[in-house]
Design an enzyme around this catalytic site. Structure first.
Site, short mmCIF file in Angstrom:
data_model
loop_
_atom_site.label_atom_id
_atom_site.label_comp_id
_atom_site.label_asym_id
_atom_site.label_seq_id
_atom_site.Cartn_x
_atom_site.Cartn_y
_atom_site.Cartn_z
CB SER A 23 7.71 14.88 6.24
OG SER A 23 7.37 16.12 6.83
CG ASN A 110 4.44 17.68 18.86
OD1 ASN A 110 5.08 17.71 17.81
ND2 ASN A 110 5.02 17.73 20.04
CG HIS A 156 -10.14 -29.68 1.25
ND1 HIS A 156 -9.34 -29.65 2.36
CD2 HIS A 156 -11.40 -29.93 1.69
CE1 HIS A 156 -10.08 -29.90 3.45
NE2 HIS A 156 -11.33 -30.07 3.07
CB SER A 277 3.26 -14.14 -23.27
OG SER A 277 4.57 -14.62 -23.50
CE LYS A 283 1.05 -17.50 -20.84
NZ LYS A 283 0.63 -18.33 -19.72
CD GLU A 290 -0.87 -13.52 -12.84
OE1 GLU A 290 -0.10 -14.46 -12.62
OE2 GLU A 290 -0.88 -12.90 -13.91
CD GLN A 322 8.84 13.52 9.19
OE1 GLN A 322 8.74 14.55 9.84
NE2 GLN A 322 9.85 13.29 8.38
N1 ARG Z 1 6.37 16.09 10.14
C1 ARG Z 1 5.99 15.75 11.48
C2 ARG Z 1 5.24 14.43 11.49
O1 ARG Z 1 4.82 14.05 10.47
C3 ARG Z 1 5.11 16.81 12.01
C4 ARG Z 1 5.24 17.01 13.49
C5 ARG Z 1 6.57 17.55 13.79
N2 ARG Z 1 6.71 17.87 15.18
C6 ARG Z 1 7.90 18.11 15.70
N3 ARG Z 1 7.93 18.42 16.90
N4 ARG Z 1 8.97 18.03 14.98
O2 ARG Z 1 5.08 13.80 12.49
#
Ligand code: ARG
Length: 457
Positions: A23, A110, A156, A277, A283, A290, A322
């Site tokens: 991540s 966590n 309307h 444009s 234009k 938009e 995640q």
């Molecule tokens: N990258 C994880 C998330 O965004 C962090 C927590 C990961 N916890 C685990 N037990 N793998 O949720």
């Protein structure tokens, strides 16, 4: 790069699995919150005697150095380290050596990720509120600068009655104020500190969660460790607040897009917010507006994505969670851009007063005023509606104006008419005659402009 786990694994992870699960590509945005949380946590570990005081001090000073690098943008994220937590942990080890291994005592990723995300949401929410206030200010200034301009208003998308342009603008300010209130409500529910819930059940170590909360500016800690690591309501709420805010921005954008057409021709948008444009040299397209209108689809999609992501997940933490990050980050970043652009829009927006003035002398705009003239003379609402309806129809059929009717002709529609009814066929009179609270009456609107100026100062 070492993982924060792995000793009980008999082989390394699959490269494709790594790429699929890492991540760091997006959660690097949480780095400063992760460090902030870790400093508070390290101090608590020292204070509670869970690790030696010197180690706690070492951890805090190493983390402060990392915080400095993050702030300056010089911190090097290692894309081979799976997430932001692992990145900070390994940088810390490089800075302070083995003491770094004690940081993760009495916490889990966590509860840490829940805290990081809450810190991010709280910080960004405040920034978004400030950006909304800047849009409101620009709108109020624009209203004030054009406070005597009267425009047609629509239901309307058919012209209905006349109002002050300022009244229309202050409607936007009200919408945006509700958006701020919604975000404040979300902040209140988000600001409950989850760290110390650990993996899901808490810890046997003598931690002090309130101490951590206090350092991070939270007034409360979460009451249930399982809920703490399962809860993503605050993300759904943030995304929902942003979706509604985006909906409002899209409506503002649409009004101005319409007003800038040749057909309406009420306003000129700053060239800096338009594009040309590639084929039609004449234009001037309102692309930015938009795109603001279009981006709302994205904001709704992101809200929906996290709602679906969370649906039916068993307690407690699941890795699915995640994936709450990309949609949240995207919505936050997008809405901040949108708000910045809307502020610029109103700062540079020009009103075409003369052209608008030519449009508001249509007698149709004053039909309700004429009807209420009769009601004030004791005619029932139904009767008044019929009378004015018939008068409008017959005038239209004969190509005549109500203003051209003589007293006898007026009386032929209702004995309650006097010639003075013709004075009502005037935009200035129309707005001035409005009496009700919250109406477009110029005195009331001016008072509202002053109220907002004071509130937004
Ligand atoms: N990258 C994880 C998330 O965004 C962090 C927590 C990961 N916890 C685990 N037990 N793998 O949720």
């Amino acid at each position: 790069m070492a993982k924060l786990w792995g000793s009980r694994f008999n082989k390394g992870t699959d490269a494709l699995a790594d790429g699929f699960s890492f991540s760091i590509g997006y959660d690097w945005r949480l780095a400063k919150y992760d460090v902030q949380a870790s400093i508070a946590h390290a101090r608590m570990l020292g204070k509670c005697g869970i690790i030696p005081k010197e180690d706690a001090a070492r951890l805090a000073s190493g983390l402060r150095k990392i915080a400095g690098q993050i702030a300056k943008g010089t911190f090097k994220f290692d894309t081979k380290a799976e997430d932001v937590h692992t990145n900070i942990q390994s940088a810390l080890k490089k800075f302070i050596g083995p003491a770094a291994d004690k940081l993760h005592t009495a916490r889990s990723r966590n509860d840490l990720i829940a805290l990081d995300m809450k810190l991010y949401c709280l910080d960004e929410s405040k920034q978004i509120i400030d950006l909304i206030a800047l849009v409101q200010k620009a709108v109020v200034q624009f209203a004030d600068k054009n406070k005597d301009v009267i425009i047609p208003a629509y239901t309307h998308l058919q012209s209905a009655q006349v109002v002050l342009l300022a009244h229309h603008m202050l409607a936007y300010v009200e919408m945006l104020e509700r958006d701020k209130a919604r975000i404040y409500g979300t902040i209140k529910r988000t600001a409950v500190m989850p760290l110390g819930s650990c993996a899901l059940s808490g810890t046997t170590l003598p931690i002090d969660r309130n101490f951590v909360a206090k350092q991070l500016g939270f007034k409360q800690v979460t009451a249930n460790s399982m809920d703490s690591v399962s809860d993503r309501d605050f993300i759904v709420e943030a995304l929902s607040d942003i979706a509604v805010l985006g909906m409002h921005c899209s409506r503002v954008a649409e009004d101005i897009i319409l007003w800038a057409t040749r057909e309406f021709n009420f306003v000129d948008i700053d060239w800096a917010l338009c594009t040309g444009s590639s084929i039609m040299p004449h234009k001037k397209n309102p692309d930015i507006l938009e795109l603001i209108r279009g981006a709302t689809a994205n904001l709704y999609g992101n809200l929906n994505e996290v709602l679906v992501l969370m649906k039916g997940l068993p307690l407690t933490y699941n890795r699915d969670m995640q994936l709450d990050k990309p949609p949240l980050f995207e919505s936050v970043e997008k809405i901040k851009d949108i708000l910045g652009l809307l502020t610029r829009l109103f700062v540079g927006l020009k009103v075409k007063e003369k052209i608008i003035a030519e449009r508001i002398y249509d007698e149709a705009f004053f039909s309700v005023d004429v009807m209420e003239y009769l009601i004030k003379k004791g005619v029932s609402y139904r009767q008044a509606h019929d009378t004015v309806g018939t008068m409008i129809k017959e005038c239209a059929d004969k190509g005549k104006k109500i203003a051209e009717l003589n007293l006898a002709e007026l009386k032929s529609y209702s004995s309650s008419f006097g010639v003075n009814v013709k004075a009502l066929l005037d935009p200035k009179v129309s707005v001035s005659n409005k009496k009700s609270l919250g109406s477009t009456n110029p005195t009331l609107v001016r008072r509202e402009i002053e109220r907002w100026k004071k509130l937004l100062r």
